[in-house]
Design an enzyme around this catalytic site. Structure first.
Site, short mmCIF file in Angstrom:
data_model
loop_
_atom_site.label_atom_id
_atom_site.label_comp_id
_atom_site.label_asym_id
_atom_site.label_seq_id
_atom_site.Cartn_x
_atom_site.Cartn_y
_atom_site.Cartn_z
N GLU A 110 0.82 -1.22 0.00
CA GLU A 110 0.00 0.00 0.00
C GLU A 110 0.86 1.27 0.00
O GLU A 110 0.92 2.00 0.99
CB GLU A 110 -0.92 0.00 1.22
CG GLU A 110 -1.86 -1.18 1.27
CD GLU A 110 -2.47 -1.40 2.65
OE1 GLU A 110 -3.38 -2.21 2.75
OE2 GLU A 110 -2.01 -0.74 3.63
N CYS A 134 -1.15 32.62 15.01
CA CYS A 134 -0.86 33.07 16.37
C CYS A 134 -0.56 31.84 17.23
O CYS A 134 -1.38 31.41 18.05
CB CYS A 134 -2.04 33.86 16.94
SG CYS A 134 -2.34 35.40 16.05
N TYR A 144 0.42 13.97 3.03
CA TYR A 144 0.08 14.40 4.40
C TYR A 144 0.22 15.90 4.60
O TYR A 144 0.48 16.36 5.70
CB TYR A 144 0.93 13.63 5.43
CG TYR A 144 0.78 12.14 5.29
CD1 TYR A 144 -0.40 11.52 5.65
CD2 TYR A 144 1.78 11.37 4.73
CE1 TYR A 144 -0.57 10.15 5.48
CE2 TYR A 144 1.63 10.01 4.55
CZ TYR A 144 0.44 9.41 4.93
OH TYR A 144 0.28 8.06 4.76
#
Length: 433
Positions: free
Chosen positions: A290, A361, A391
């Site tokens: 995979e 922030c 990702y």
């Protein structure tokens, strides 16, 4: 250059997939995800050809959707003849929208909800990769209600240490994933599956972790899994048709990461699989793997526009960009290494050490520390972060109420098109009541 699809033009601009990144940043705006379609297809073909050569025509690699999931990716996987694995109803729905044949899909997750299981069955997902006995019981129940026999692989943990980051290691005995061979739980769930009338047990699955470079990890896992298969044949009379060895091959994020020859690696695994099967006196099962990161990571690059350049003499320097942890949270999560370039000044010496930081922030909003850039770096320059195809988009968020960037596909050396549009301010409030 860190990847073979990155070059530099005569005027000092960074080229990705043969195209000028500075011009792409002007055309589409920043932050901007770029994806090299030709590289994605090339990587798919490397895996497919290696599997055919070493394991035969039935051994189809499965693209790991979690690495990067949007409609165009599944269209490419269809065109390249790749199987897929999916981990949620959302990934299933995206593949469905793209027209992908879900009978070729393998549905993972350590905690599928009842709704996930029903959704997968209703839309013809071919295989469920079942993590534990509780899930197996629900799959049996839902399959009985629908009057079907559901094809299943059982996810097992072989107890292999992949020598990778602890946060992405998944093959050890105490992993949250799968049923451990060492504890006897793998045999127990196999017995349960074989006794269920609406479960068609096809074989077994394991996954060791991500960003794996160690030479023998997959070989060691294959031996453990094949020995388990042989023991189930002897004890229960069940011979597994399929063995899925998972994914996890590493890619080059920085110069110290090695190159991996996928064809050579698959060949080495095949040699061990065939020798082990001969030793155990069993047939060679249909082998799957995979790949996810190794299909799309180097096919991705993220472009930003430089904002503030902050120099603190005797202490530290910061180059701030117009993106950050919402479009790439991997440094914050894993301390991930990346290669960064100043895309419009590639011919200048890089003597200015800085931290490339985001706009949020949040003190942890960092893309990379200790980056060397030209001393002339300034507002409106184009910053490129390489190897971001895996990702990054898939983990992106709206933190600080910032819209996610678009995904622009590049192909043929001169063509570009939008595959995922940039989120607007209206998109950010679309679900608010």
């Amino acid at each position: 250059m860190i990847c073979d699809n990155i070059t530099v033009s005569a005027n000092g601009h960074l080229l990705f997939a043969g195209q000028d990144t500075v011009e792409l940043a002007k055309q589409y705006g920043t932050p901007l995800y770029l994806m090299d379609e030709d590289k994605i297809r090339e990587n798919c073909r490397v895996y497919k050809n290696a599997f055919f050569k070493y394991f035969g025509e039935k051994a189809v690699p499965l693209y790991a959707s979690k690495a990067c999931s949007f409609k165009r990716i599944y269209e490419i996987m269809t065109e390249e003849g790749m199987g897929i694995d999916v981990v949620s109803s959302g990934e299933i729905a995206t593949a469905l929208k793209a027209g992908y044949d879900l009978s070729k899909a393998y549905f993972h997750s350590n905690n599928k909800t009842d709704e996930d299981i029903v959704f997968g069955m209703e839309h013809g997902v071919g295989y469920f990769v079942v993590d534990n006995i509780e899930e197996l019981e629900v799959v049996e129940q839902k399959a009985a209600e629908k009057g079907i026999r559901q094809k299943v692989l059982l996810r097992l943990t072989p107890g292999i240490d992949p020598h990778t980051y602890a946060a992405v290691a998944t093959g050890q005995v105490d992993s949250k994933f799968g049923s451990a061979i060492e504890t006897g739980q793998a045999e127990e769930i196999t017995r349960e599956a074989l006794a269920m009338p609406h479960i068609e047990l096809k074989g077994f699955h394991c996954h060791l972790g991500s960003q794996v470079f160690t030479d023998d990890v997959f070989e060691r896992a294959a031996v453990v899994m094949l020995e388990f298969i042989a023991s189930m044949k002897e004890k229960l009379g069940f011979m597994a048709d399929e063995l899925d060895l998972g994914g996890g091959y590493g890619v080059r994020y920085v110069d110290t990461d090695p190159y991996l020859d996928v064809d050579k690696k698959v060949g080495e695994i095949a040699a061990v699989v065939k020798a082990t099967c001969e030793r155990l006196g069993i047939e060679v099962p249909e082998i799957h793997m995979e790949p996810g990161r190794s299909i799309v990571a180097a096919a991705g690059m993220t472009l930003y526009t430089c904002g503030t350049v902050k120099r603190i003499p005797g202490y530290k320097n910061y180059v701030s960009i117009d993106g950050g942890m919402p479009d790439n949270p991997r440094f914050l999560m894993y301390g991930s290494a990346y290669t960064c370039y100043l895309a419009n000044k590639m011919n200048e010496p890089c003597e200015f050490e800085c931290s490339v930081v985001g706009r949020c922030c949040e003190s942890g909003d960092i893309i990379q520390e200790h980056v060397k850039m030209p001393a002339s770096v300034k507002r409106y320059d184009t910053v490129a972060v390489c190897t971001t195809g895996a990702y990054n988009y898939s983990m992106a968020s709206n933190y600080n109420r910032i819209g996610r960037p678009p995904v622009v596909m590049l192909r043929g050396g001169n063509e570009s098109y939008v595959a995922v549009r940039r989120e607007s301010l209206e998109d950010l409030t679309r679900n608010d009541l």
